[in-house]
Design a protein around this motif. Structure first.
Motif, PDB file in Angstrom:
ATOM      1  N   GLY A 100      -3.520   1.503  -7.503  1.00  0.00           N
ATOM      2  CA  GLY A 100      -4.197   0.808  -6.427  1.00  0.00           C
ATOM      3  C   GLY A 100      -3.309  -0.255  -5.802  1.00  0.00           C
ATOM      4  O   GLY A 100      -2.347  -0.728  -6.408  1.00  0.00           O
ATOM      5  N   ASN A 101      -3.644  -0.656  -4.586  1.00  0.00           N
ATOM      6  CA  ASN A 101      -2.863  -1.684  -3.899  1.00  0.00           C
ATOM      7  C   ASN A 101      -2.778  -2.971  -4.707  1.00  0.00           C
ATOM      8  O   ASN A 101      -1.754  -3.656  -4.727  1.00  0.00           O
ATOM      9  N   SER A 102      -3.868  -3.312  -5.389  1.00  0.00           N
ATOM     10  CA  SER A 102      -3.891  -4.558  -6.149  1.00  0.00           C
ATOM     11  C   SER A 102      -2.898  -4.543  -7.299  1.00  0.00           C
ATOM     12  O   SER A 102      -2.399  -5.594  -7.718  1.00  0.00           O
ATOM     13  N   ALA A 103      -2.589  -3.365  -7.821  1.00  0.00           N
ATOM     14  CA  ALA A 103      -1.639  -3.274  -8.933  1.00  0.00           C
ATOM     15  C   ALA A 103      -0.258  -3.743  -8.491  1.00  0.00           C
ATOM     16  O   ALA A 103       0.387  -4.544  -9.179  1.00  0.00           O
ATOM     17  N   VAL A 104       0.196  -3.253  -7.345  1.00  0.00           N
ATOM     18  CA  VAL A 104       1.510  -3.654  -6.838  1.00  0.00           C
ATOM     19  C   VAL A 104       1.511  -5.143  -6.509  1.00  0.00           C
ATOM     20  O   VAL A 104       2.484  -5.855  -6.777  1.00  0.00           O
ATOM     21  N   ALA A 105       0.422  -5.623  -5.933  1.00  0.00           N
ATOM     22  CA  ALA A 105       0.315  -7.050  -5.608  1.00  0.00           C
ATOM     23  C   ALA A 105       0.411  -7.897  -6.876  1.00  0.00           C
ATOM     24  O   ALA A 105       1.098  -8.932  -6.895  1.00  0.00           O
ATOM     25  N   ASN A 106      -0.249  -7.462  -7.941  1.00  0.00           N
ATOM     26  CA  ASN A 106      -0.206  -8.199  -9.206  1.00  0.00           C
ATOM     27  C   ASN A 106       1.181  -8.143  -9.847  1.00  0.00           C
ATOM     28  O   ASN A 106       1.629  -9.113 -10.461  1.00  0.00           O
ATOM     29  N   TRP A 107       1.862  -6.998  -9.710  1.00  0.00           N
ATOM     30  CA  TRP A 107       3.219  -6.888 -10.239  1.00  0.00           C
ATOM     31  C   TRP A 107       4.143  -7.880  -9.545  1.00  0.00           C
ATOM     32  O   TRP A 107       4.904  -8.591 -10.186  1.00  0.00           O
ATOM     33  N   GLU A 108       4.059  -7.921  -8.234  1.00  0.00           N
ATOM     34  CA  GLU A 108       4.950  -8.797  -7.473  1.00  0.00           C
ATOM     35  C   GLU A 108       4.596 -10.270  -7.667  1.00  0.00           C
ATOM     36  O   GLU A 108       5.469 -11.140  -7.559  1.00  0.00           O
ATOM     37  N   GLY A 134       0.814  -1.209   0.000  1.00  0.00           N
ATOM     38  CA  GLY A 134       0.000   0.000   0.000  1.00  0.00           C
ATOM     39  C   GLY A 134       0.848   1.260   0.000  1.00  0.00           C
ATOM     40  O   GLY A 134       0.500   2.256  -0.644  1.00  0.00           O
ATOM     41  N   ASP A 135       1.969   1.232   0.745  1.00  0.00           N
ATOM     42  CA  ASP A 135       2.877   2.381   0.760  1.00  0.00           C
ATOM     43  C   ASP A 135       3.404   2.672  -0.642  1.00  0.00           C
ATOM     44  O   ASP A 135       3.429   3.819  -1.102  1.00  0.00           O
ATOM     45  N   VAL A 136       3.822   1.608  -1.319  1.00  0.00           N
ATOM     46  CA  VAL A 136       4.372   1.754  -2.662  1.00  0.00           C
ATOM     47  C   VAL A 136       3.293   2.215  -3.633  1.00  0.00           C
ATOM     48  O   VAL A 136       3.511   3.114  -4.448  1.00  0.00           O
TER      49      VAL A 136
END
Length: 302
Positions: free
Chosen positions: A32-40, A23-25
């Protein structure tokens, strides 16, 4: 286009080491938070335009976290500035981004009045922008040649270049990525600074100083640094001088030797340098080196 490499595992490791949540990133990148989660997770990859903000959010340098092989073209410069193509219309004062899109595709050159506006927005000099434009045009011609069934280059696509590097930053990038990488890729700025200091026998440059030279943030450097760097990477000291004809000669030799190392050429010929072409004496030296490299490789394989 030599797009930057996105390593989701490294991005996640760097985030965790910095004690940042997804969420910080996401908040700093503007997604959105889900974008970073999907990237990782490897489900999706970030747009290249997002990588500068992503690297900043992870407290890392763009080149360190998302390295790119080769020199940038026009689209690379735009992405490195974190700008989407449609946003360039406002930058150059046109109704659409057509002029930039055409230049990035290599269809046509930018009008002179657009160059200073884009260079300022991208954070590069006008010369750097024009050189990136040359690479975009060269890539387009290469695609057209391939599509027409023209004669293919004896070099792998990753080894083809539109011409010798011009600025000091481009020369350093070229030599580190093409002719001096180790098994794990090009050395880091810290490693190069340490080698320069060791070779010079004095503390001449710090990691941040070398990064500034490599990225073009500065071209001010002690001659002793360039002397040591030339010695380390095994090129003529003249390669780093402003004389483009001399740099072109050194570059051609490096390009041909790199191709020979990959088995792409046997007996090489100078080409593409016109009046600044390599002399017969220089070509003889290169041919001897190619033969020596081939002999050593045969001994290893045998």
């Amino acid at each position: 286009m030599p797009a930057r490499h996105f390593d989701r595992h490294r991005a996640r490791a760097v985030r965790r080491a910095a004690e940042l949540s997804q969420g910080d990133v996401a908040a700093e990148v503007g997604v959105g938070n889900s974008a970073v989660a999907n990237w990782e997770a490897g489900h999706t990859s970030p747009d290249p335009e997002k990588l500068p903000a992503y690297a900043a959010a992870l407290r890392s340098g763009l080149d360190d976290l998302f390295p790119r092989e080769g020199l940038p073209d026009l689209a690379d410069l735009r992405c490195d500035a974190g700008i989407y193509r449609y946003e360039t219309a406002e930058v150059i004062g046109t109704r659409s981004a057509g002029p930039v899109a055409g230049a990035e595709r290599g269809d046509r050159r930018l009008k002179d009045r657009y160059v200073p506006l884009l260079a300022e927005k991208y954070g590069v000099s006008e010369v750097e922008l024009r050189r990136a434009e040359d690479r975009s045009l060269a890539a387009a011609k290469e695609r057209e040649s391939d599509a027409a069934g023209g004669a293919s280059s004896p070099e792998p696509a990753s080894e083809r270049q539109s011409g010798p590097p011009g600025s000091l930053a481009e020369k350093i990038t070229e030599i580190l990525q093409r002719s001096y990488p180790g098994p794990d890729g090009p050395p880091s700025d810290a490693e190069m600074a340490a080698e320069v200091n060791a070779r010079a026998g004095a503390h001449l440059i710090a990691e941040g100083d070398f990064e500034a030279l490599r990225t073009g943030a500065t071209e001010t450097v002690l001659p002793a640094v360039l002397d040591a760097l030339a010695d380390i990477v095994g090129v003529s000291r003249m390669y780093f001088e402003p004389d483009e004809a001399v740099a072109a000669q050194v570059y051609e030799g490096l390009r041909l030797l790199a191709a020979a190392k990959q088995g792409a050429v046997g007996r090489v010929r100078a080409r593409g340098l016109g009046k600044q072409g390599l002399s017969p004496e220089a070509m003889a030296v290169i041919n001897d080196l190619v033969a020596e490299m081939a002999e050593k490789q045969e001994n290893v394989d045998g």
